[in-house]
Design a protein around this motif. Structure first.
Motif, PDB file in Angstrom:
ATOM      1  N   LYS A   5     -31.842   1.145 -13.516  1.00  0.00           N
ATOM      2  CA  LYS A   5     -30.561   1.350 -12.834  1.00  0.00           C
ATOM      3  C   LYS A   5     -30.147   0.106 -12.055  1.00  0.00           C
ATOM      4  N   ILE A  36     -33.251   7.848 -18.039  1.00  0.00           N
ATOM      5  CA  ILE A  36     -32.079   7.352 -17.293  1.00  0.00           C
ATOM      6  C   ILE A  36     -30.845   8.250 -17.506  1.00  0.00           C
ATOM      7  N   ARG A  73     -23.194   6.016 -20.762  1.00  0.00           N
ATOM      8  CA  ARG A  73     -24.515   5.384 -20.760  1.00  0.00           C
ATOM      9  C   ARG A  73     -25.173   5.663 -22.113  1.00  0.00           C
TER      10      ARG A  73
END
Length: 385
Positions: free
Chosen positions: A139, A177, A23
């Motif tokens: 998300k 995140i 990510r």
């Protein structure tokens, strides 16, 4: 805690972090997105192609992008007579956002990628529920296979709602995140241990194990369209990401195939390792997202109890109250010299603390007429800086 390792081990660790990064948050600034003619389409096309490469390798990617004001100026051929006023910046941002997103939409569509836009103000992250809502939205976009493009909502932001710069925004989004890596693409090649313009022995710094004051001072060696302050904000952003357990990169955004080079092991730019001790998510939110509303000057005993013994802050250790704040606000803790060493959520208002400073906790109810807590600031809501 500094990571000690040889140069070879450092380079191996760096490549391991690139290989494991699933990510990624990528921040691009106006310095590379625009030129004298407006939007730099070649750079934007390259960024879209590079991000598509990361997406096709199974990674989740967020793009934090500047450029709305510059795009707005080009759209209406606006030439100011001096520095832009706040209303002018906000109006140009409102014009430029649609232009910027249209350019990105076309660029990513060439590579089969879909995008979404999120405009944020600082209050969207400083309120815990909204903070979590933003995370849930991001998300869900990942689940849909869409690339979120984030910018500060310049059209409505005023001073108290601003992040300050998109480097800070990018770092906060990375931690929001739980990104593995924050990549800051700019108009400089990275950090140097000296000024390469007048020091022939100056060498590039490829890896940084820990952001120390010496590393922060190296920002002065970098000359760019951003100025020293611009590089300093990027180093601070890397420090924020490191504290949450992520790694960071600062390097040349106009370089063709820059991301492919990075992820294939090319030594380019400056890479920052994650901290050896990760700060929990909520404490990171307290330390880096919230804007402090005041300060407390503490005596030597209280400073030691907080910094060395992991204790809560009691009223007896407070010498002075600075600022106007309420229950639940973020407040900084300072030593006798005024240096900030901790920050946390306060249990009493500034007016009430002024009445109980320097006294024992058992006297709180007598002086205030109520007692919500023994502690002025509980250790669970306090972060050492």
């Amino acid at each position: 805690m500094t990571i000690q390792m040889s140069r070879e081990d450092g380079l191996y660790y760096r490549q391991t972090l690139f290989d494991k990064a699933r990510r990624v948050v990528i921040k691009v600034g106006s310095a590379i997105l625009t030129n004298e003619n407006g939007m730099n389409y070649d750079v934007i096309d390259n960024i879209a192609r590079e991000i598509a490469f990361l997406r096709n390798s199974g990674r989740e990617v967020i793009l934090v992008s500047s450029g709305a004001v510059a795009a707005g100026r080009k759209k209406i051929s606006f030439v100011p007579g001096g520095e832009l006023s706040i209303p002018e910046k906000q109006a140009l941002a409102s014009i430029g956002q649609s232009v910027l997103m249209h350019v990105y939409d076309e660029a990513f569509a060439k590579h089969g990628q879909k995008i979404a836009q999120l405009l944020l103000t600082h209050s969207d992250l400083s309120h815990r529920n909204r903070y979590l809502n933003v995370r849930n939205t991001l998300k869900t976009l990942f689940k849909f296979g869409v690339i979120p493009i984030i910018n500060e909502n310049d059209t409505v932001s005023v001073e108290e709602l601003r992040f300050g710069d998109n480097d800070t925004l990018g770092a906060l989004v990375s931690n929001l995140i739980e990104a593995d890596m924050f990549i800051c693409l700019t108009d400089v090649v990275g950090l140097y241990n000296g000024n390469p313009h007048n020091d022939p022995k100056a060498k590039p710094i490829y890896t940084v194990a820990e952001v120390t004051p010496e590393i922060e001072a190296m920002a002065g060696n970098v000359k760019s369209a951003l100025g020293t302050g611009g590089m300093q904000s990027k180093i601070r952003a890397a420090k924020m990401v490191s504290a949450a357990g992520g790694s960071s990169f600062i390097g040349p955004g106009r370089e063709p195939d820059i991301l492919k080079q990075l992820f294939s092991g090319e030594l380019i730019g400056t890479f920052f390792f994650p901290s050896a001790s990760k700060l929990p998510s909520r404490k990171h939110w307290i330390a880096y997202v919230l804007k402090p509303k005041g300060k407390l000057i503490l005596d030597q005993g209280a400073c030691y109890a907080l910094s060395k013994n992991g204790k809560s802050l009691l009223p007896s250790g407070i010498n002075q109250v600075i600022g106007d704040f309420g229950v639940g606000d973020s407040v900084e803790c300072c030593d006798q010299n005024g240096d900030v060493f901790a920050v946390g959520l306060i249990n009493y208002s500034s007016a009430d603390i002024a009445k109980i400073q320097g006294v024992q906790s058992h006297m709180i109810a007598e002086l205030l007429g109520f007692k919500d807590s023994e502690e002025v600031m509980h250790r669970d809501n306090l972060v050492l800086l």
